[in-house]
Design an enzyme around this catalytic site. Structure first.
Site, PDB file in Angstrom:
ATOM      1  CB  SER A  48      -0.835  -0.050   1.052  1.00 35.63           C
ATOM      2  OG  SER A  48      -2.322  -0.260   1.216  1.00 35.63           O
ATOM      3  N   PRO A  49       0.412   2.616  -0.182  1.00 28.20           N
ATOM      4  CG  PRO A  49      -0.859   4.028  -1.581  1.00 28.20           C
ATOM      5  CD  PRO A  49      -0.666   2.503  -0.836  1.00 28.20           C
ATOM      6  CB  CYS A 106       2.394   9.491   3.733  1.00 29.39           C
ATOM      7  SG  CYS A 106       1.767  10.017   2.783  1.00 29.39           S
ATOM      8  NE  ARG A 113      -5.838   3.414  -0.246  1.00 30.10           N
ATOM      9  CZ  ARG A 113      -5.506   2.624   0.741  1.00 30.10           C
ATOM     10  NH1 ARG A 113      -5.319   2.536   2.238  1.00 30.10           N
ATOM     11  NH2 ARG A 113      -4.307   1.387   0.407  1.00 30.10           N
ATOM     12  NE  ARG A 168       0.722   1.955  11.160  1.00 22.92           N
ATOM     13  CZ  ARG A 168       0.002   2.229  10.347  1.00 22.92           C
ATOM     14  NH1 ARG A 168      -1.232   1.459  10.089  1.00 22.92           N
ATOM     15  NH2 ARG A 168      -0.372   3.716  10.572  1.00 22.92           N
ATOM     16  CE1 TYR A 194      -4.946  13.732   3.798  1.00 20.78           C
ATOM     17  CE2 TYR A 194      -5.114  11.598   2.997  1.00 20.78           C
ATOM     18  CZ  TYR A 194      -3.861  12.665   4.079  1.00 20.78           C
ATOM     19  OH  TYR A 194      -4.009  11.444   4.684  1.00 20.78           O
TER      20      TYR A 194
END
Length: 366
Positions: free
Chosen positions: A22-23, A25, A231, A325, A184
């Site tokens: 997954s993306p 940041c 997403r 993670r 977002y």
């Protein structure tokens, strides 16, 4: 045969397995440009054993960054810096690896501190900037009110998404993911918690989806030769917000304008809402979207155990498993999952001797 290690076709591309990074940041760019950190980080993910690696949320304009350290794809300098990173990753990764990038606009969550600096709104001495949203509602206490977007602003942002997607295609990404979740900008249009507009960009779900769909159509037309996903939000975790019913409707609309896949996440529209976090907590959202729309669907959210990832796929609850993670904690998660499931995984030749069958002695196990 393990379902997790079965190939999958997504639009014009085929991935070697169902594992997705997954993306995530990194907050380590300089004016949107990838740095030495990315030169280390992205190639490491490319050696994880995942079939698809999606780079972090990447701002489509400077004002759309979450923090001063967010990656961007709004300038020639950004494009050149990211191109170097992608070339490094591809130089050593398995030839079957597919690379994606998530393009985003932070909206009212922009102009924030990096997490390790506090994570709140930038102070006056930290070079803050004006934020934007569908309605002039602050993200949280202590955040400034965003400016409500006018039609001219929406045209600029739509075009910025298009230009970022074109840059991504030039770099050679196999997939572009539109970020429509986590509070977002595009999510804030869809959620009634953040969108109180009374014009054509607000009102019922069809109106609130109008701008995200305009962006999706424009990006689809601009990059017809690569896979396009989004997403989306499975739930705002609030009676006043988005529900799984809305996720099904949104996915149906996105499929209708040419998207190839969705990943179903949740939460993030405001920090005041408590999210019921736990192992596999978002899988039911993905399962329902997949079942009721037929669009290719990723499940994401605290999926750690390869056996559980396999079970989610076997039960038909998702087509892919996205991890974040778990891969930071174990950068070879995919290779270890293959061992656990009895599958031969593709490795760089330099790492072949790490496979248990090549260890000295008899059948050593992890």
């Amino acid at each position: 045969m393990s379902k997790l290690f079965t190939p999958l076709t997504i639009g014009p591309m085929t991935v070697a397995n169902r594992i997705v990074v997954s993306p995530m940041c990194q907050y380590s760019a300089v004016d949107g440009c990838a740095t030495d950190w990315h030169q280390f980080h992205v190639p490491s993910l490319a050696l994880s054993g995942a079939g698809l690696v999606i780079l972090e949320a990447t701002a489509v304009e400077r004002l759309g960054r979450i923090t001063h350290g967010c990656l961007g794809l709004y300038s020639d300098d950004n494009e050149r810096a990211l191109d170097r990173v992608v070339k490094s990753a591809r130089a050593f990764a398995p030839k079957s690896l597919r690379l994606g990038i998530q393009i985003a606009h932070a909206g009212r969550k922009a102009s924030s501190q990096r997490p390790w600096e506090g994570g709140g709104a930038l102070r006056p001495d930290q070079d803050p900037w004006q934020t934007f949203a569908p309605s002039a509602i602050p993200f949280d206490d202590g955040y400034p009110a965003p400016a409500a977007l006018a039609d001219a602003d929406l045209e600029r942002i739509r075009d910025a998404f298009v230009q970022a997607a074109r840059r991504a295609a030039r770099i050679g990404f196999d997939l572009v993911e539109l970020h429509m979740a986590h509070g977002y900008l595009l999510h804030s249009f869809v959620s009634p918690i953040a969108n109180r507009r009374e014009d054509r960009w607000g009102g019922d779900l069809v109106g609130r989806m109008a701008f995200p769909l305009e962006v999706a159509r424009a990006v689809r037309a601009a990059v017809p030769g690569i896979a396009l996903s989004a997403r989306i939000t499975g739930s705002d975790w609030s009676d006043a917000g988005l529900t799984p019913d809305d996720a099904v409707a949104a996915a149906t609309m996105l499929k209708g304008v040419g998207l190839d896949a969705v990943v179903v996440s949740s939460g993030g529209i405001t920090p005041k809402i408590r999210v019921g976090v736990g192992p596999n907590y978002q899988v039911p959202f993905a399962a329902r979207v997949k079942r009721e729309t037929g669009i290719l669907t990723q499940a994401v959210g605290m999926i750690v155990d390869p056996l559980e990832a396999e079970a989610i796929l076997e039960r038909g609850e998702a087509d892919q498993i996205a991890l974040a993670r778990a891969v930071l904690d174990d950068p070879r998660w995919g290779l270890h999952a293959a061992e656990k499931l009895g599958v031969e995984a593709e490795r760089p030749v330099q790492y072949v001797r790490v496979a248990p069958k090549h260890w000295p002695g008899a059948a050593l196990k992890r």
